[in-house]
Design a protein around this motif. Sequence first.
Motif, PDB file in Angstrom:
ATOM      1  N   MET A 111       0.852  -1.167   0.000  1.00  0.00           N
ATOM      2  CA  MET A 111       0.000   0.000   0.000  1.00  0.00           C
ATOM      3  C   MET A 111       0.899   1.231   0.000  1.00  0.00           C
ATOM      4  N   PRO A 112       0.804   2.063  -1.033  1.00  0.00           N
ATOM      5  CA  PRO A 112       1.656   3.257  -1.101  1.00  0.00           C
ATOM      6  C   PRO A 112       1.234   4.291  -0.068  1.00  0.00           C
ATOM      7  N   LEU A 113       2.151   5.204   0.188  1.00  0.00           N
ATOM      8  CA  LEU A 113       1.867   6.272   1.139  1.00  0.00           C
ATOM      9  C   LEU A 113       0.811   7.213   0.566  1.00  0.00           C
ATOM     10  N   SER A 114      -0.030   7.712   1.441  1.00  0.00           N
ATOM     11  CA  SER A 114      -1.027   8.683   0.999  1.00  0.00           C
ATOM     12  C   SER A 114      -0.324  10.007   0.707  1.00  0.00           C
ATOM     13  N   GLU A 115      -1.041  10.921   0.070  1.00  0.00           N
ATOM     14  CA  GLU A 115      -0.452  12.223  -0.244  1.00  0.00           C
ATOM     15  C   GLU A 115      -0.022  12.939   1.025  1.00  0.00           C
ATOM     16  N   HIS A 116      -0.860  12.861   2.039  1.00  0.00           N
ATOM     17  CA  HIS A 116      -0.542  13.518   3.306  1.00  0.00           C
ATOM     18  C   HIS A 116       0.734  12.927   3.913  1.00  0.00           C
ATOM     19  N   GLU A 117       0.843  11.603   3.895  1.00  0.00           N
ATOM     20  CA  GLU A 117       2.029  10.949   4.454  1.00  0.00           C
ATOM     21  C   GLU A 117       3.277  11.303   3.651  1.00  0.00           C
ATOM     22  N   GLN A 118       3.142  11.379   2.321  1.00  0.00           N
ATOM     23  CA  GLN A 118       4.297  11.756   1.500  1.00  0.00           C
ATOM     24  C   GLN A 118       4.725  13.189   1.779  1.00  0.00           C
ATOM     25  N   ARG A 119       3.762  14.089   1.934  1.00  0.00           N
ATOM     26  CA  ARG A 119       4.100  15.476   2.254  1.00  0.00           C
ATOM     27  C   ARG A 119       4.783  15.567   3.602  1.00  0.00           C
ATOM     28  N   MET A 120       4.274  14.787   4.581  1.00  0.00           N
ATOM     29  CA  MET A 120       4.893  14.786   5.909  1.00  0.00           C
ATOM     30  C   MET A 120       6.330  14.258   5.830  1.00  0.00           C
ATOM     31  N   LEU A 121       6.539  13.199   5.065  1.00  0.00           N
ATOM     32  CA  LEU A 121       7.877  12.626   4.910  1.00  0.00           C
ATOM     33  C   LEU A 121       8.821  13.627   4.249  1.00  0.00           C
ATOM     34  N   GLU A 122       8.368  14.290   3.197  1.00  0.00           N
ATOM     35  CA  GLU A 122       9.201  15.287   2.537  1.00  0.00           C
ATOM     36  C   GLU A 122       9.505  16.459   3.464  1.00  0.00           C
ATOM     37  N   GLN A 123       8.530  16.840   4.277  1.00  0.00           N
ATOM     38  CA  GLN A 123       8.740  17.926   5.235  1.00  0.00           C
ATOM     39  C   GLN A 123       9.786  17.514   6.269  1.00  0.00           C
ATOM     40  N   MET A 124       9.711  16.269   6.727  1.00  0.00           N
ATOM     41  CA  MET A 124      10.695  15.779   7.696  1.00  0.00           C
ATOM     42  C   MET A 124      12.092  15.749   7.068  1.00  0.00           C
ATOM     43  N   GLU A 125      12.179  15.337   5.789  1.00  0.00           N
ATOM     44  CA  GLU A 125      13.470  15.308   5.108  1.00  0.00           C
ATOM     45  C   GLU A 125      14.052  16.712   4.990  1.00  0.00           C
ATOM     46  N   ARG A 126      13.218  17.682   4.613  1.00  0.00           N
ATOM     47  CA  ARG A 126      13.696  19.066   4.495  1.00  0.00           C
ATOM     48  C   ARG A 126      14.163  19.589   5.850  1.00  0.00           C
ATOM     49  N   ALA A 127      13.419  19.234   6.915  1.00  0.00           N
ATOM     50  CA  ALA A 127      13.816  19.681   8.254  1.00  0.00           C
ATOM     51  C   ALA A 127      15.150  19.060   8.654  1.00  0.00           C
ATOM     52  N   LEU A 128      15.357  17.799   8.300  1.00  0.00           N
ATOM     53  CA  LEU A 128      16.625  17.134   8.604  1.00  0.00           C
ATOM     54  C   LEU A 128      17.770  17.823   7.870  1.00  0.00           C
ATOM     55  N   TYR A 129      17.569  18.145   6.599  1.00  0.00           N
ATOM     56  CA  TYR A 129      18.610  18.839   5.846  1.00  0.00           C
ATOM     57  C   TYR A 129      18.897  20.215   6.425  1.00  0.00           C
ATOM     58  N   ALA A 130      17.847  20.900   6.871  1.00  0.00           N
ATOM     59  CA  ALA A 130      18.048  22.233   7.435  1.00  0.00           C
ATOM     60  C   ALA A 130      18.753  22.163   8.784  1.00  0.00           C
ATOM     61  N   GLU A 131      18.403  21.165   9.580  1.00  0.00           N
ATOM     62  CA  GLU A 131      18.943  21.061  10.937  1.00  0.00           C
ATOM     63  C   GLU A 131      20.363  20.507  10.958  1.00  0.00           C
ATOM     64  N   ASP A 132      20.610  19.457  10.202  1.00  0.00           N
ATOM     65  CA  ASP A 132      21.919  18.803  10.225  1.00  0.00           C
ATOM     66  C   ASP A 132      22.293  18.343   8.817  1.00  0.00           C
ATOM     67  N   PRO A 133      22.770  19.254   7.979  1.00  0.00           N
ATOM     68  CA  PRO A 133      23.061  18.886   6.592  1.00  0.00           C
ATOM     69  C   PRO A 133      24.173  17.846   6.462  1.00  0.00           C
ATOM     70  N   LYS A 134      25.127  17.850   7.377  1.00  0.00           N
ATOM     71  CA  LYS A 134      26.219  16.882   7.300  1.00  0.00           C
ATOM     72  C   LYS A 134      25.698  15.460   7.497  1.00  0.00           C
ATOM     73  N   PHE A 135      24.842  15.284   8.510  1.00  0.00           N
ATOM     74  CA  PHE A 135      24.256  13.974   8.768  1.00  0.00           C
ATOM     75  C   PHE A 135      23.358  13.545   7.611  1.00  0.00           C
ATOM     76  N   ALA A 136      22.569  14.471   7.099  1.00  0.00           N
ATOM     77  CA  ALA A 136      21.667  14.162   5.989  1.00  0.00           C
ATOM     78  C   ALA A 136      22.451  13.749   4.749  1.00  0.00           C
ATOM     79  N   THR A 137      23.562  14.414   4.497  1.00  0.00           N
ATOM     80  CA  THR A 137      24.395  14.065   3.351  1.00  0.00           C
ATOM     81  C   THR A 137      24.998  12.678   3.531  1.00  0.00           C
ATOM     82  N   ALA A 138      25.372  12.356   4.756  1.00  0.00           N
ATOM     83  CA  ALA A 138      25.925  11.023   5.028  1.00  0.00           C
ATOM     84  C   ALA A 138      24.877   9.951   4.774  1.00  0.00           C
ATOM     85  N   LEU A 139      23.633  10.244   5.085  1.00  0.00           N
ATOM     86  CA  LEU A 139      22.560   9.283   4.851  1.00  0.00           C
ATOM     87  C   LEU A 139      22.210   9.167   3.380  1.00  0.00           C
TER      88      LEU A 139
END
Length: 130
Positions: free
Chosen positions: A1-29
Amino acid sequence: MPLSEHEQRMLEQMERALYAEDPKFATALEGSGLRTYTRRRVYQAVAGFLVGIALLMAGMVAKQVWLSVVGFLVMLGCAVLAVTGWRKAPKPGEQPAGGPQASHQPRQKRSMMDRIEQRWQRRRDEQGGH
């Protein structure tokens, strides 16, 4: 079952927050760190394979069968590590999945995600869920 639009938006928002907060860690991932790790692991396995050859030869010269067997086992283990590390390593030109730039590209199904989705669906079906 694919992620709903809301879940995908939440995931993308979390990814952007991770990049903003700790870009070095995000790049390593992102995969470049993974590529470096797997390359280092393959090099270590090749070095271990050479040590195994040396142990095998030393056992033959010293007529110590147990030392030759240990050398062979070291060679076998290192060969397995090198091959599995080489297969898992992302290719240099490959764009790793994830990260903010992935939201601009169509999402590709990954086998791991397919398995997770199948397990999730099975659990929902077993529980008599939705």
